[in-house]
Write a protein that holds these residues in place. Structure first.
Motif, mmCIF file in Angstrom:
data_model
loop_
_atom_site.group_PDB
_atom_site.id
_atom_site.type_symbol
_atom_site.label_atom_id
_atom_site.label_comp_id
_atom_site.label_asym_id
_atom_site.label_seq_id
_atom_site.Cartn_x
_atom_site.Cartn_y
_atom_site.Cartn_z
ATOM 1 N N UNK A 38 71.607 40.396 54.470
ATOM 2 C CA UNK A 38 70.310 39.724 54.488
ATOM 3 C C UNK A 38 69.182 40.732 54.667
ATOM 4 N N UNK A 39 69.417 41.742 55.500
ATOM 5 C CA UNK A 39 68.414 42.802 55.664
ATOM 6 C C UNK A 39 68.181 43.513 54.333
ATOM 7 N N UNK A 40 69.256 43.766 53.595
ATOM 8 C CA UNK A 40 69.115 44.378 52.273
ATOM 9 C C UNK A 40 68.340 43.461 51.328
ATOM 10 N N UNK A 41 68.632 42.176 51.360
ATOM 11 C CA UNK A 41 67.946 41.204 50.507
ATOM 12 C C UNK A 41 66.435 41.266 50.714
ATOM 13 N N UNK A 42 66.005 41.216 51.969
ATOM 14 C CA UNK A 42 64.571 41.202 52.251
ATOM 15 C C UNK A 42 63.936 42.572 52.038
ATOM 16 N N UNK A 43 64.661 43.650 52.310
ATOM 17 C CA UNK A 43 64.120 44.988 52.052
ATOM 18 C C UNK A 43 63.924 45.200 50.553
ATOM 19 N N UNK A 44 64.891 44.771 49.775
ATOM 20 C CA UNK A 44 64.788 44.902 48.323
ATOM 21 C C UNK A 44 63.651 44.044 47.774
ATOM 22 N N UNK A 55 68.617 52.056 45.012
ATOM 23 C CA UNK A 55 70.008 52.517 44.956
ATOM 24 C C UNK A 55 70.485 52.981 46.329
ATOM 25 N N UNK A 56 69.638 53.703 47.047
ATOM 26 C CA UNK A 56 70.010 54.179 48.385
ATOM 27 C C UNK A 56 70.254 52.991 49.312
ATOM 28 N N UNK A 57 69.381 51.986 49.254
ATOM 29 C CA UNK A 57 69.586 50.790 50.077
ATOM 30 C C UNK A 57 70.875 50.059 49.704
ATOM 31 N N UNK A 58 71.120 49.919 48.412
ATOM 32 C CA UNK A 58 72.339 49.248 47.967
ATOM 33 C C UNK A 58 73.575 50.003 48.447
ATOM 34 N N UNK A 113 73.833 52.008 51.002
ATOM 35 C CA UNK A 113 73.940 51.855 52.458
ATOM 36 C C UNK A 113 74.526 50.493 52.812
ATOM 37 N N UNK A 114 74.095 49.457 52.110
ATOM 38 C CA UNK A 114 74.642 48.118 52.367
ATOM 39 C C UNK A 114 76.121 48.065 51.997
ATOM 40 N N UNK A 115 76.477 48.622 50.867
ATOM 41 C CA UNK A 115 77.855 48.597 50.387
ATOM 42 C C UNK A 115 78.781 49.320 51.363
ATOM 43 N N UNK A 116 78.428 50.549 51.713
ATOM 44 C CA UNK A 116 79.241 51.334 52.644
ATOM 45 C C UNK A 116 79.215 50.693 54.038
ATOM 46 N N UNK A 117 78.061 50.198 54.438
ATOM 47 C CA UNK A 117 77.941 49.558 55.750
ATOM 48 C C UNK A 117 78.821 48.330 55.871
ATOM 49 N N UNK A 118 78.868 47.514 54.851
ATOM 50 C CA UNK A 118 79.713 46.310 54.899
ATOM 51 C C UNK A 118 81.193 46.676 54.960
#
Length: 176
Positions: free
Chosen positions: A17-23, A41-44, A46-51
Motif C-alpha cells: 500500500x505504501x508503494x501504491x501511494x508513493x507511485x 523502478x527503484x520503488x518497485x 524495493x517493494x518486491x524484495x521487501x515483500x
C-alpha cells in the motif's frame, strides 16, 4: 498460525500500500519522466524484495517459535499470509479508487476519453463508461487474484527450504 499470518499479512499489505501511494504521488509530481521512471523502478524493486524478505522473516520466526517438522506447515502459513495480505491490499486499492483518489481517476479517464473519442464508436464509449462505473470492483478483484497467486507461488518457493533439509538425514553409519 493465524496470528502470525495476520501480522505478516498486515506487514505485506502495508508495504504494498505504501508503494501504491508513493507511485501515485510520483505520477502527480512535477518530476521529469526519466527520473520518474528510475524512481518508479527503484520503488518497485524495493517493494518486491521487501515483500519476499517479510514473508521469509515471518516463516522463519514461526519456525523458531513452533518446532515445525515439515515444509508443509510453512507453506500453509505462507498461503495464509498471501490470503490475508491480498484481502488487505485489495481493500486499500479499492478505497483508493472508490473514495481517496476518485477524482484523479475520473480526470484521467475523461482526458483519455477526450483523446480517444474520434477513434471510438458509440458502443465502445458506452463500454468505457460501464468500465469506469465498475473500476473499484475490478480493481479489488484483479488485485486480490494477482496478490494471492503471487503470494502462494512465493510461499511455495520459500517453504521448500524452511525448515532446511538435512542432506545426511538418511545416512546411517554401519554398526560394527
Amino acid at each position: 498460525m493465524w496470528n502470525t499470518a495476520g501480522k505478516a499479512g498486515l506487514a505485506l499489505a502495508a508495504a504494498s500500500t505504501a508503494y501504491l501511494f508513493a507511485n501515485q504521488f510520483m505520477s502527480q509530481a512535477e518530476i521529469p519522466a526519466f527520473l520518474n521512471s528510475i524512481l518508479g523502478f527503484v520503488l518497485w524493486a524495493a517493494k518486491f524484495v521487501g515483500c519476499i524478505w517479510i514473508m521469509k522473516f515471518f516463516m522463519k520466526k514461526y519456525l523458531s517459535k513452533n518446532r515445525v517438522t515439515g515444509n508443509g506447515s510453512t507453506f500453509r502459513l505462507g498461503v495464509m499470509m498471501a490470503l490475508l495480505s491480498a484481502i488487505l491490499y485489495s481493500g486499500a486499492a479499492f478505497a483508493n479508487v472508490a473514495f481517496i483518489s476518485a477524482d484523479l481517476f475520473d480526470e484521467q479517464m475523461a482526458a483519455m476519453m477526450q483523446q480517444m473519442a474520434p477513434m471510438m464508436d458509440s458502443n465502445t464509449m458506452s463500454m468505457m463508461d460501464t468500465y469506469m462505473e465498475n473500476l473499484p470492483q475490478i480493481t479489488f478483484v484483479s488485485n486480490f487474484i494477482y496478490c494471492f497467486i503471487f503470494g502462494t507461488v512465493l510461499s511455495y518457493i520459500l517453504s521448500r527450504n524452511i525448515p532446511s533439509k538435512d542432506p545426511f538425514a538418511e545416512y546411517k553409519p554401519d554398526e560394527q
